[in-house]
Design a protein around this motif. Structure first.
Motif, PDB file in Angstrom:
ATOM      1  N   CYS A 269       0.505   0.157   0.554  1.00  0.00           N
ATOM      2  CA  CYS A 269      -0.223   1.409   0.542  1.00  0.00           C
ATOM      3  C   CYS A 269      -0.735   1.828  -0.649  1.00  0.00           C
ATOM      4  O   CYS A 269      -1.994   2.167  -0.820  1.00  0.00           O
ATOM      5  CB  CYS A 269       0.643   2.614   1.140  1.00  0.00           C
ATOM      6  N   LEU A 270       0.032   1.668  -1.752  1.00  0.00           N
ATOM      7  CA  LEU A 270      -0.490   1.848  -3.082  1.00  0.00           C
ATOM      8  C   LEU A 270      -1.583   1.006  -3.518  1.00  0.00           C
ATOM      9  O   LEU A 270      -2.473   1.184  -3.988  1.00  0.00           O
ATOM     10  CB  LEU A 270       0.980   1.701  -4.059  1.00  0.00           C
ATOM     11  N   ILE A 271      -1.215  -0.290  -3.075  1.00  0.00           N
ATOM     12  CA  ILE A 271      -2.102  -1.443  -3.521  1.00  0.00           C
ATOM     13  C   ILE A 271      -3.748  -1.223  -2.917  1.00  0.00           C
ATOM     14  O   ILE A 271      -4.600  -1.245  -3.315  1.00  0.00           O
ATOM     15  CB  ILE A 271      -2.040  -2.765  -3.135  1.00  0.00           C
ATOM     16  N   LYS A 272      -3.516  -0.916  -1.565  1.00  0.00           N
ATOM     17  CA  LYS A 272      -4.793  -0.465  -0.957  1.00  0.00           C
ATOM     18  C   LYS A 272      -5.623   0.837  -1.357  1.00  0.00           C
ATOM     19  O   LYS A 272      -6.802   0.788  -1.683  1.00  0.00           O
ATOM     20  CB  LYS A 272      -4.529   0.020   0.663  1.00  0.00           C
ATOM     21  N   SER A 273      -4.582   1.793  -1.731  1.00  0.00           N
ATOM     22  CA  SER A 273      -5.357   2.980  -2.527  1.00  0.00           C
ATOM     23  C   SER A 273      -6.138   2.287  -3.678  1.00  0.00           C
ATOM     24  O   SER A 273      -7.178   3.271  -4.099  1.00  0.00           O
ATOM     25  CB  SER A 273      -4.363   3.817  -2.825  1.00  0.00           C
ATOM     26  N   ILE A 274      -5.670   1.591  -4.568  1.00  0.00           N
ATOM     27  CA  ILE A 274      -5.894   1.197  -5.777  1.00  0.00           C
ATOM     28  C   ILE A 274      -7.215   0.500  -5.311  1.00  0.00           C
ATOM     29  O   ILE A 274      -8.373   0.630  -5.960  1.00  0.00           O
ATOM     30  CB  ILE A 274      -5.120   0.098  -6.455  1.00  0.00           C
ATOM     31  N   GLU A 275      -7.258  -0.370  -4.377  1.00  0.00           N
ATOM     32  CA  GLU A 275      -8.467  -1.007  -3.993  1.00  0.00           C
ATOM     33  C   GLU A 275      -9.680  -0.210  -3.532  1.00  0.00           C
ATOM     34  O   GLU A 275     -10.882  -0.477  -4.013  1.00  0.00           O
ATOM     35  CB  GLU A 275      -8.283  -2.112  -2.786  1.00  0.00           C
TER      36      GLU A 275
END
Length: 301
Positions: A269-275
């Motif tokens: 979820c954090l990775i997707k938010s950064i993306e």
């Protein structure tokens, strides 16, 4: 470096440096070959560029900063005098990445006053110190900009990588200063991590079997600044999403009762938010498949 002995040349120009050793340089109107004498014994001929490299390498032998700096400035005085006697009257003055780095007090302390050699290098050098040291003709309309710092990494990356000793010119230094003032080049991470506008965030939650652990992750993708807010406004800083995710995985991997599926889900979820904040694919999910994660690039600051 030495070409050959040619004592039949008419040498009508000369320059002496008497710091640490005695250096005598003599050349003719063409300036093509320079005869040099060191401590009244070593004699030979070389070109201006090779001699400049030799002198900059000689500067590394000095054990205190004041003498080192004096010698480096005297090298440029020699260069100015040499250029004034040849057709290349507007030749560039040489310095070194090291000379610029040592304008940072921390680096000077580590190199000249530490009890043992230190590999620690602070790439941040204050713009005001650079302008004053090299007497640069740089117009700064807002005095607050003088407190900005260049990143000496860019000096090598843009100018010094193709030089035998990583040497650079004073105009190279001026270029980095101007680009930093105008915001074309970022300040060093050690500086910008504190002033960065952390415009994006994610509330990370994971259960360790006893209670839920919450912490805030904030970042600015464009400025390459990431941080984790711990208790009492204490932060851990990271320069890339790679090192951020690696740190989280490594930290919670030590927990014996951590719900790893929940941890991985939160990381994704954090990775997707950064993306989403970057408008491009970050592609860090490969990290979560590593059961023994390592710090792949930089450690937290």
């Amino acid at each position: 470096m030495i070409l050959n002995d040619r004592f039949n040349d008419i040498l009508c120009h000369s320059y002496n440096i008497n710091i640490g050793s005695s250096y005598v340089f003599e050349w003719n109107d063409s300036g093509e070959n320079i005869r040099f004498i060191i401590n009244n014994s070593k004699c030979g001929y070389t070109g201006f560029y090779s001699l400049t490299n030799f002198l900059l390498e000689e500067s590394f032998k000095f054990k205190n900063y004041e003498t080192y700096s004096q010698f480096c400035k005297e090298i440029r005085n020699f260069q100015r005098h040499y250029y004034s006697t040849t057709s290349n009257s507007y030749g560039e003055l040489y310095t070194s990445n090291t000379e610029v780095e040592l304008l940072n007090p921390e680096n000077r302390l580590n190199k000249f006053k530490a009890k043992k050699d230190s590999d620690t290098l602070n790439t941040a050098v204050k713009i005001e110190d650079i302008i004053n040291y090299f007497e640069l003709d740089v117009v700064v309309k807002d005095e607050k900009l003088l407190n900005k710092h260049i990143d000496t990494y860019y000096l090598y990356d843009l100018f010094g990588y193709y030089e035998p000793l990583g040497n650079i010119t004073v105009p190279d230094v001026e270029c980095i200063v101007i680009d930093t003032i105008e915001g074309k080049i970022s300040e060093p991470f050690s500086i910008r991590k504190h002033s960065c506008d952390y415009e994006s965030n994610y509330k990370f939650k994971v259960n360790n079997g006893f209670n839920q652990i919450n912490f805030l992750v904030e970042w600015n993708f464009e400025m390459e600044c990431y941080r984790i807010e711990k208790e009492d406004k204490n932060y851990l800083y990271f320069q890339s999403p790679n090192s951020l995710i690696s740190y989280i995985l490594a930290t919670f991997d030590e927990e014996q009762v951590i719900d790893r599926d929940e941890l991985i889900s939160e990381c994704i979820c954090l990775i997707k938010s950064i993306e989403r904040s970057s408008m491009e694919e970050v592609n860090l999910e490969y990290l979560i498949n590593n059961k023994d994660p390592e710090f792949i690039d930089d450690l937290p600051f």
